[in-house]
Design a protein around this motif. Structure first.
Motif, short mmCIF file in Angstrom:
data_model
loop_
_atom_site.label_atom_id
_atom_site.label_comp_id
_atom_site.label_asym_id
_atom_site.label_seq_id
_atom_site.Cartn_x
_atom_site.Cartn_y
_atom_site.Cartn_z
N THR A 89 41.37 24.80 41.04
CA THR A 89 40.42 25.35 40.27
C THR A 89 39.47 26.41 40.91
OG1 THR A 89 39.90 23.17 39.20
CG2 THR A 89 38.08 24.63 38.98
N ARG A 90 39.42 27.52 39.95
CA ARG A 90 38.80 28.59 40.71
C ARG A 90 37.83 29.15 39.72
NH1 ARG A 90 40.80 30.20 46.00
NH2 ARG A 90 42.66 28.85 46.30
N LEU A 91 36.66 29.83 40.01
CA LEU A 91 35.72 30.16 39.25
C LEU A 91 35.48 31.95 39.52
CD1 LEU A 91 33.38 29.50 37.06
CD2 LEU A 91 31.82 29.59 38.99
N SER A 92 35.88 32.51 38.31
CA SER A 92 35.57 33.95 38.40
C SER A 92 34.73 34.34 37.32
CB SER A 92 36.88 35.11 38.19
OG SER A 92 37.32 34.90 39.42
N ALA A 93 33.47 34.76 37.68
CA ALA A 93 32.38 34.83 36.61
C ALA A 93 31.89 36.33 36.59
CB ALA A 93 31.04 33.82 36.97
#
Lengths: 350, 350
Positions: free
Chosen positions: A290-294
């Motif tokens: 799970t990765r978060l790019s915002a």
């Protein structure tokens, strides 16, 4: 620093603001936070964006879960200009440097006849507005070199304590986004180490990153110039800032140099601009688990600014968001942060 | 990596050791530590050296005391080779690189006729021993580039799990100095953040710094090459190691680049060699308040090695300590650490 041009009117208003009013201290924005048992993101409106951030943290910190990330690998990377604080009408650090060109020209009169210094000193605002990002880099290198690291530190602190943003008439360090300060604290409360990756010079940012963002100087990865070891007149060792560019964080440089400095692929990244955040956000999102790019979208002309072709708004060059990058964000499943819709408050002083 | 030449016999014995026996894991040296209420430096003999370290920590952490250092500024910097682990007969990382020259030459046959690769491949040990530090840098850059960061990581881990030191027949990661591990833990227990500053390539050291020293990869500042952003055949973003030298930590480079990376003057520094620790130790000691600059002297041929002109011993080039640096240490009040006299144990396995 992120784009290859500057908005003319923006620069004019910034230049008009100099010299700035005096103010003593380096202020720290404060807004009482809910206790750790409550809502750690109180300035965020309820909705899918806030939920995406919470869900990312839950997934990566739930022991035994399929996407658990050991604490040693919990790294989150933040662009600064336009992601953590206001970047319009002009990047704060560029204002600092333009402010220093006059002083520099007095010390080195030969600069008065050399571009891009000649243009800045001319006061010809139309010409100043046409300076390229490479011209800006030259100004940054020239105005941030030649002094000891201690002298530079004192200069930055003094400037930050006196300079004010033309729109809000407040110190720049108060123009940080309260919802993002909450994200920083929330991540750290969950075992994440938080870093700044900026196109700006790290030397400048490191002078306020700890009090303003809770990010220690060693967690700031910026464009970097060389340092030179030597001795002063009393034979005491000194380090002097050199005008040689060593790390260039524009374009893909931001993520390349993040690896050079820290050798880790962040688990989460936050950015806003096409010119130096795209590769960072792509690279983080492409990692396993799970990765978060915002992506912070500037769509709030009332409380902050609205700009960028991705929204059909004028391309003001400073921190611009292209349609292509916005499309990539949608396609790759980045989290889109709308200042207008997702943030209950923009600043602590609201 | 620290000197401009190599000891011939040392290199011969190292080369003779290759290829190495296989071993599976990356071992972590362990020795039970006394609880925090007891002696945190149990492998140190009582005496002025141990007292100097304890007194430094007391002075800088006593709130209200004249030399109190706020926790944000508690930074301690450690050279690695010869300060935290064994550097003889040859720097571990150089052994790793020499081991890779054969593989590299198979991939790039043109290297077989190019120096310094031709010499390494010739097996002519006298010639190999005459390679300069710049030749070594070229070998390091060539053997640590061209692959993705993930592939390099896997290669380093595999090598560390299989390579053994010729004298002890143990993995290199077991050849760390137990008294120094205790100093690292002791400083951290007192609010210090610990860093490695090495002449070696940071990419190599970062693969074991956390399990071996408790130092996270972002706290390792070494000689650094460039990274390149791109895409693999499936259009997934990748970072590739380039052969371009970006940060050179020899000579004063170690302290210059420490500032570039972290913008802080450490409160304490530990080193051992004339070729890249002197400026670091000088600069730290010249700071205000109580500072600790400590010099590890290799004077224990029985348990480890004895070398260096400062003791009237042969100059083996690798990690050498000149008489001039030793005199500077005495004059400036650095703490001299004698392996022979100050350390109760050298290794955890003793």
């Amino acid at each position: 620093m992120k784009s290859v041009g500057m908005n003319r009117r923006s620069l004019i208003s910034t230049v008009a603001m100099l010299p700035t009013l005096s103010r003593i201290l380096l202020p720290i924005p404060v807004r009482a936070q809910t206790a750790t048992t409550g809502d750690l993101l109180p300035s965020w409106n309820e909705g899918p964006t806030k939920q995406a951030i919470i869900e990312f943290v839950r997934a990566t910190t739930t022991q035994g879960g399929p996407n658990y990330v050991p604490q040693a690998e919990r790294i989150a990377e933040f662009d600064e200009d336009g992601t953590l604080w206001v970047e319009h009408p002009l990047y704060t650090q560029v204002v600092f440097c333009l402010d220093r060109v006059g002083v520099l020209a007095n010390e080195k009169p030969e600069l008065k006849d050399r571009e891009p210094f000649k243009t800045v000193l001319s006061g010809d605002r139309e010409a100043i507005a046409k300076l390229s990002m490479r011209d800006i880099f030259e100004i940054v290198l020239a105005t941030q070199s030649g002094m000891t690291v201690e002298q530079f530190r004192a200069d930055v602190k003094k400037w930050l304590a006196t300079a004010k943003h033309p729109r809000w008439n407040r110190p720049y360090t108060e123009l940080v986004y309260q919802p993002m300060l909450e994200v920083l604290s929330y991540l750290r409360a969950n075992g994440y180490r938080t870093f700044i990756a900026t196109g700006g010079s790290s030397g400048f940012v490191r002078e306020y990153s700890e009090p303003v963002y809770g990010i220690p100087p060693e967690h700031v990865a910026g464009t970097s110039q060389a340092f030179k070891y030597g001795y002063d007149k009393d034979q005491r060792p000194i380090l002097t800032r050199e005008s040689k560019l060593v790390l260039d964080n524009l374009d893909a440089g931001k993520i390349e140099n993040f690896w050079l400095m820290y050798a880790q692929r962040p688990q989460a990244a936050f950015g806003n601009s096409s010119s130096d955040d795209q590769q960072m956000l792509e690279y983080v999102k492409a990692g396993t688990g799970t990765r978060l790019s915002a992506l912070v979208v500037h769509d709030d002309a009332t409380r902050e600014y609205a700009y960028g072709p991705a929204q059909g708004l004028p391309d003001t060059k400073v921190g611009t968001l292209s349609q292509a990058m916005y499309d990539t964000a949608k396609k790759q499943g980045w989290t889109i942060i709308s200042m207008k819709n997702d943030w209950k408050h923009v600043f602590a002083f609201e």
